[in-house]
Design an enzyme around this catalytic site. Sequence first.
Site, mmCIF file in Angstrom:
data_model
loop_
_atom_site.group_PDB
_atom_site.id
_atom_site.type_symbol
_atom_site.label_atom_id
_atom_site.label_comp_id
_atom_site.label_asym_id
_atom_site.label_seq_id
_atom_site.Cartn_x
_atom_site.Cartn_y
_atom_site.Cartn_z
ATOM 1 N N CYS A 171 -35.294 5.228 -20.570
ATOM 2 C CA CYS A 171 -35.056 4.871 -21.966
ATOM 3 C C CYS A 171 -33.711 5.434 -22.423
ATOM 4 O O CYS A 171 -33.467 6.635 -22.284
ATOM 5 C CB CYS A 171 -36.181 5.423 -22.842
ATOM 6 N N LYS A 215 -30.877 -33.498 -39.787
ATOM 7 C CA LYS A 215 -31.537 -32.207 -40.003
ATOM 8 C C LYS A 215 -30.514 -31.276 -40.625
ATOM 9 O O LYS A 215 -29.534 -30.903 -39.982
ATOM 10 C CB LYS A 215 -32.057 -31.652 -38.682
ATOM 11 N N ASP A 273 -28.967 -27.927 -42.099
ATOM 12 C CA ASP A 273 -29.130 -26.552 -41.667
ATOM 13 C C ASP A 273 -28.939 -25.610 -42.845
ATOM 14 O O ASP A 273 -27.888 -25.020 -43.032
ATOM 15 C CB ASP A 273 -28.118 -26.255 -40.555
ATOM 16 N N LYS A 295 -32.655 -31.678 -31.569
ATOM 17 C CA LYS A 295 -31.554 -30.772 -31.888
ATOM 18 C C LYS A 295 -30.300 -31.178 -31.122
ATOM 19 O O LYS A 295 -30.360 -31.437 -29.916
ATOM 20 C CB LYS A 295 -31.929 -29.339 -31.493
ATOM 21 N N CYS A 343 -40.358 9.001 -28.898
ATOM 22 C CA CYS A 343 -39.081 8.297 -28.781
ATOM 23 C C CYS A 343 -38.575 7.917 -30.184
ATOM 24 O O CYS A 343 -39.187 7.092 -30.871
ATOM 25 C CB CYS A 343 -39.287 7.063 -27.911
ATOM 26 N N TYR A 354 -35.805 -34.372 -49.162
ATOM 27 C CA TYR A 354 -36.199 -35.260 -48.065
ATOM 28 C C TYR A 354 -37.696 -35.409 -47.844
ATOM 29 O O TYR A 354 -38.136 -35.972 -46.862
ATOM 30 C CB TYR A 354 -35.546 -34.825 -46.763
ATOM 31 N N CYS A 408 -40.429 1.429 -23.106
ATOM 32 C CA CYS A 408 -40.427 2.882 -23.043
ATOM 33 C C CYS A 408 -41.822 3.318 -23.457
ATOM 34 O O CYS A 408 -42.255 3.035 -24.572
ATOM 35 C CB CYS A 408 -39.384 3.464 -24.000
ATOM 36 N N CYS A 431 -34.587 8.267 -25.175
ATOM 37 C CA CYS A 431 -35.308 9.522 -24.914
ATOM 38 C C CYS A 431 -35.372 9.876 -23.430
ATOM 39 O O CYS A 431 -35.921 10.921 -23.070
ATOM 40 C CB CYS A 431 -36.712 9.459 -25.510
ATOM 41 N N GLU A 466 -33.514 -39.154 -39.941
ATOM 42 C CA GLU A 466 -32.700 -38.477 -40.957
ATOM 43 C C GLU A 466 -31.916 -37.371 -40.268
ATOM 44 O O GLU A 466 -32.260 -36.970 -39.164
ATOM 45 C CB GLU A 466 -33.610 -37.805 -42.007
HETATM 46 S S1 IVH Z 1 -39.068 -32.706 -43.209
HETATM 47 C C1 IVH Z 1 -43.227 -31.038 -42.052
HETATM 48 N N1 IVH Z 1 -36.574 -33.458 -43.086
HETATM 49 O O1 IVH Z 1 -36.236 -28.305 -40.877
HETATM 50 C C2 IVH Z 1 -41.878 -31.632 -42.146
HETATM 51 N N2 IVH Z 1 -37.073 -31.160 -42.732
HETATM 52 O O2 IVH Z 1 -38.148 -27.109 -38.761
HETATM 53 C C3 IVH Z 1 -41.167 -31.148 -43.339
HETATM 54 N N3 IVH Z 1 -35.098 -29.760 -42.357
HETATM 55 O O3 IVH Z 1 -38.512 -26.464 -42.777
HETATM 56 C C4 IVH Z 1 -39.753 -31.114 -43.241
HETATM 57 N N4 IVH Z 1 -33.608 -31.355 -42.541
HETATM 58 O O4 IVH Z 1 -36.164 -26.775 -43.691
HETATM 59 C C5 IVH Z 1 -37.428 -32.437 -42.979
HETATM 60 N N5 IVH Z 1 -34.416 -34.275 -43.050
HETATM 61 C C6 IVH Z 1 -35.263 -33.252 -42.955
HETATM 62 C C7 IVH Z 1 -34.825 -31.924 -42.701
HETATM 63 C C8 IVH Z 1 -35.768 -30.908 -42.588
HETATM 64 C C9 IVH Z 1 -33.798 -30.066 -42.346
HETATM 65 C C10 IVH Z 1 -35.619 -28.400 -42.134
HETATM 66 C C11 IVH Z 1 -36.647 -27.940 -43.112
HETATM 67 C C12 IVH Z 1 -37.869 -27.614 -42.319
HETATM 68 C C13 IVH Z 1 -37.311 -27.423 -40.969
HETATM 69 C C14 IVH Z 1 -38.366 -27.755 -39.949
#
Ligand code: IVH
Length: 672
Positions: free
Chosen positions: A406, A115, A117, A312, A430, A225, A424, A409, A113
């Site tokens: 520092c 990810k 943001d 990522k 400080c 998701y 420091c 201070c 899937e």
């Molecule tokens: S599954 C335990 N699916 O990424 C797994 N998370 O670093 C539960 N996120 O907190 C998350 N897209 O906010 C899942 N397709 C996706 C996602 C996703 C973004 C985020 C989510 C999660 C974070 C994990």
Amino acid sequence: MTKEEARRRIDRLRRELEKHNYQYYVLNKPLISDFEYDTLMHELMELEKRFPEFADPNSPSQRVGADINKEFVQAEHEYPMLSLGNTYTREELIDFDTRIRKEVHEPFKYVAELKYDGTAISLIYEHGELVQAITRGDGTRGDVVTDNIRTIRSIPLVLQGSGWPERFIMRGEVFMPFEGFNRLNEERIRNGEEPFANPRNAAAGTLKLQNPSLVAKRPLDCFLYYLLGEDLPTDSHYENLQIARTWGFKVPEVMERYEGLEGVFRFIDRWDVQRHELPYATDGVVIKVDSLRLQERLGSTAKNPRWAIAYKFKAEQAKTKLLSVDFQVGRTGAITPVANLEPVQLAGTVVKRASLYNDDQIRQLDLHLGDTVYVEKGGEIIPKITGVDLTQRPPDAVPVEFVRNCPACGTPLVREEGEAVWYCPNEEGCPPQIKGRIEHFISRKAMNIEGLGEETIDLLFREGLVHDITDLYDLRPEQLAPLERLGEKSAMNIIRSIEKSKEVPFERVLYALGIRYVGETVARTLARRFRSIDALAEASFEELVETEEIGEKIAQSIRQFFQKPKNLEIIRKLKEKGVTLEAAPEEAEEAPPLLAGKTFVVSGVFEHFSRDGIKETIVKYGGKVSLSVSSRTSYLLAGDKPGPNKMEKATSLGVPVISEDEFLKMIGENRP
Ligand code: IVH
């Protein structure tokens, strides 16, 4: 119109309007014009006004959000909200796959899937209706933001179709599409407000607004998701999500299932390019094991599930000039170098500053003033310098020198063996350290003292009213009121909030003390193990490292903290003021490990316990709780109306099914 007729019409209109919401916000296929929609909505609102007895928080009319300010309460997550392990290379994904195959000796599938943001949200549905929405918070507890979530039109308030479990949790990502984000920022700039750094911050910041009617005006959206619950339709994550789509959820279309990593790699390659055309931000791909049974078998570490991982995308880069380096002093005395850059466009925002972490990094990069540097933006707000273009270094450029004293201070800095960070050591004199400690002490997750911002702390410090955290408890309203921008009312509120902080539980006070390396989780562990500040102060290094999760570095830091007379003095004063420095007694009572080695699956409704309560009791007596019945389950603990799937599975596997009474006998109690 009779009451009954009104009820029927209201019902009808609500269903109609929700259908059109779904068509418009989830499917992107409106069936009626905006005008027709508004007319229906108007009729509904009129009827709801005339017949207030039919009010319903999940009515589509509530999506505009009430114009009231309300502070959030917090709630515990029934299942913790874990984060995902991050990977950046194919090799790391192959390692992930290998780890799984060591445990799983049968064919299985991966789901890939995108990810998203944004900011994670957990939605609880009961009897087909949204009942609660909780932010991620610290993963174990978050803010209850249900009223804000109701304003997001693509989130169903009442489910469609059929077959949803009586109770389940749907997790997803609240995000702000680029278009809305840009519009919002333009408006903020016009109004002289600070623009948001990126869509993620805008989404998270919006969910935290305490007035739902303001949230309703912000263009939030939400992808779902992850389904959790006891009676999900199938064993497949993928199929469950497809089914959840028929209940009205906005489940992403971009989602594929593969037999092995090759497909996953193709998915990554394709989306690393195509994501730039999406109208919202994505920062990678999430890979999940499809089977829930296998997910459960793989389990999770303290932070991450072992059945899922994030890949990522490579961060976007820009090139710019390093103008100067500032050195900032944190509350622990740690010195952080920050680079000032010639402003440059990066991933949609203008970058002027970048973090440099520490001295080693400056040396590794062999950074010179005037260098042309590469900056990258990962998930962080502040981008980082990742490299230098040596071909562009001016001949007379001088190396960046880390400060020796520092900057606040003047005290000579120290660096401990094997550590990358300079500190420091002037803890008591400080100013940024003193102020930083007070700011940390009052922060929300610590003592939660409201009304005191960074500026007020600064003022109190400069006026000589507060030198350390204990001085807060001596403040009087007449000292606060004359301060700039405060006034009597705020002064009273601050005093009240300070007074209230005396009730903050011990674990948070411990966190608030700001002992180096003692974050929230460690503080909780310590509070549970040692139960009072005195016991912790007397704990030896050995006793500390024997505690779960406490390593040598933390243990040493705790010992050092309690060896300093000034800290003991602070603790003495806090005690005198009545701050909670002991764990609450009921937590102290230790239950005998009567259920050690036993794994329970819980289903149905109980007479003497809530569902969470019975799970907690199992754990309290040393047992384990598992979500689904397997050959490793010791007992299925069934209350009234247990899930039929679970009962069937237990019978077929020969897992004993026990009643609440039998359970009570096991733990030698008649009643909780
Ligand atoms: S599954 C335990 N699916 O990424 C797994 N998370 O670093 C539960 N996120 O907190 C998350 N897209 O906010 C899942 N397709 C996706 C996602 C996703 C973004 C985020 C989510 C999660 C974070 C994990």
